[in-house]
Design a protein around this motif. Sequence first.
Motif, PDB file in Angstrom:
ATOM      1  N   VAL A   9       0.706  -1.216   0.096  1.00  8.40           N
ATOM      2  CA  VAL A   9       0.107  -0.028  -0.161  1.00  8.40           C
ATOM      3  C   VAL A   9       0.921   1.243  -0.091  1.00  8.40           C
ATOM      4  O   VAL A   9       1.970   1.240   0.488  1.00  8.40           O
ATOM      5  N   GLU A 183       1.712   3.964 -11.919  1.00 10.34           N
ATOM      6  CA  GLU A 183       0.160   3.754 -12.037  1.00 10.34           C
ATOM      7  C   GLU A 183      -0.220   4.324 -13.435  1.00 10.34           C
ATOM      8  O   GLU A 183       0.392   5.319 -13.921  1.00 10.34           O
ATOM      9  N   ASN A 209      -1.068   0.893  -8.826  1.00 10.10           N
ATOM     10  CA  ASN A 209      -2.265   1.154  -9.088  1.00 10.10           C
ATOM     11  C   ASN A 209      -3.217   1.902  -8.170  1.00 10.10           C
ATOM     12  O   ASN A 209      -2.899   1.438  -6.918  1.00 10.10           O
ATOM     13  N   ALA A 211      -6.649   2.350  -6.393  1.00 12.29           N
ATOM     14  CA  ALA A 211      -7.439   1.278  -6.076  1.00 12.29           C
ATOM     15  C   ALA A 211      -8.528   1.473  -4.872  1.00 12.29           C
ATOM     16  O   ALA A 211      -8.337   2.333  -4.328  1.00 12.29           O
ATOM     17  N   VAL A 276      -7.331  -1.191  -9.568  1.00 15.66           N
ATOM     18  CA  VAL A 276      -7.545  -2.578  -8.670  1.00 15.66           C
ATOM     19  C   VAL A 276      -8.928  -1.970  -8.039  1.00 15.66           C
ATOM     20  O   VAL A 276      -8.904  -1.240  -7.173  1.00 15.66           O
ATOM     21  N   THR A 277      -9.996  -2.467  -8.449  1.00 11.53           N
ATOM     22  CA  THR A 277     -11.317  -1.999  -8.083  1.00 11.53           C
ATOM     23  C   THR A 277     -12.432  -3.205  -8.181  1.00 11.53           C
ATOM     24  O   THR A 277     -12.438  -3.921  -8.714  1.00 11.53           O
ATOM     25  N   ALA A 283     -11.227  -7.206  -6.696  1.00 12.58           N
ATOM     26  CA  ALA A 283      -9.919  -6.853  -6.635  1.00 12.58           C
ATOM     27  C   ALA A 283      -8.792  -7.942  -6.661  1.00 12.58           C
ATOM     28  O   ALA A 283      -7.641  -7.920  -7.106  1.00 12.58           O
ATOM     29  N   LEU A 300      -1.086  -1.011  -4.012  1.00 12.44           N
ATOM     30  CA  LEU A 300      -2.408  -0.268  -4.254  1.00 12.44           C
ATOM     31  C   LEU A 300      -2.111   1.400  -3.447  1.00 12.44           C
ATOM     32  O   LEU A 300      -1.821   1.591  -2.371  1.00 12.44           O
ATOM     33  N   LEU A 314      -9.122  -1.789   1.516  1.00 11.63           N
ATOM     34  CA  LEU A 314      -8.465  -2.291   0.386  1.00 11.63           C
ATOM     35  C   LEU A 314      -7.752  -3.594   1.425  1.00 11.63           C
ATOM     36  O   LEU A 314      -7.400  -4.605   0.544  1.00 11.63           O
TER      37      LEU A 314
END
Length: 318
Positions: A9, A183, A209, A211, A276-277, A283, A300, A314
Amino acid sequence: MDRSGSVGVMLPRDLAPSAVLPFARRADELGFDELWVVEDLGFRGGIGQAAAVLAATGRIRVGIGLLPVGARNAAFAAMEVATLAQLFPGRVDVGIGHGMPGWMRSVGEWPASPLTLLEEYLVAVTALVRGETVEPGRYVGLDGVRLEAACVPTDPPPVLAGVRGPRSLAVSGRVADGTILAEPTTPEYARAALARIDARRPHRLVGYNVAAVHADAAVAVEAVRAGLEWIGEPDWAPHVAPLPFGEEFAALRRECGSRSEFVRRLPEEWVRQLAVTGTPADARARLAELFAAGVDSAVLIPIGADPLRAAEELAAVL
């Protein structure tokens, strides 16, 4: 989801100072494998942030993304990196990049040959943290410099290149321990980048990415749009070109008068491909696709007004 890869993260660059260490501790508690700090011009320094969050946590691996080559003498950068690696063995990754051209020109540090500087700098820092001697190059003018034996980490940290252009990716493949992709990192972009990297030794691929996850996939998809605002700009072309909708994407950006209009008009399916969703299951499936495409660490970027809450949401992917 295949957890053969790591899930990290990002620590948002604009967190209030009182929130930085609580965010890091919570990321550690939630079980993220990695925490990446940001060094962007005008925000906070990467080395200072990394030292603080390493000291405030006990397990999580901390990456620095990115140290621009024009900002620090390579020898002194290596001293800082080696210090972190000695104090927190096995928990440090360092990312090095060109720096955004506009930023680096504004501080008077954009070279005539960015590729030459990048390669020399990567070689120098990697050698120094391994206890080797560095000789002068065109830009990195170190003359017989080396770290004292007592200051060389027994577990030298990986030195990764944060790059995206084809020639910079080739440099990374030649001399870096890994590559950091900004990203959005899609499976298509990861495969295209790896073909350019063409490393002849073990090489780690880190992909960033934006997210957002939610039990209601539509809520997550709408939330993540805010993090995609810049990806239609020219610097992001390498990310988009490999996508099956790359030409349509570029045409939409030309048609829109502003980034906000552009991101609002992105089709939902494109948003799902660029982030990423969705639900936690959505995800996890996307992360599995990234790992299958060659990404070793998926980082993320939490989106929303409350980054700590976003990071907690997340963590459902773990």
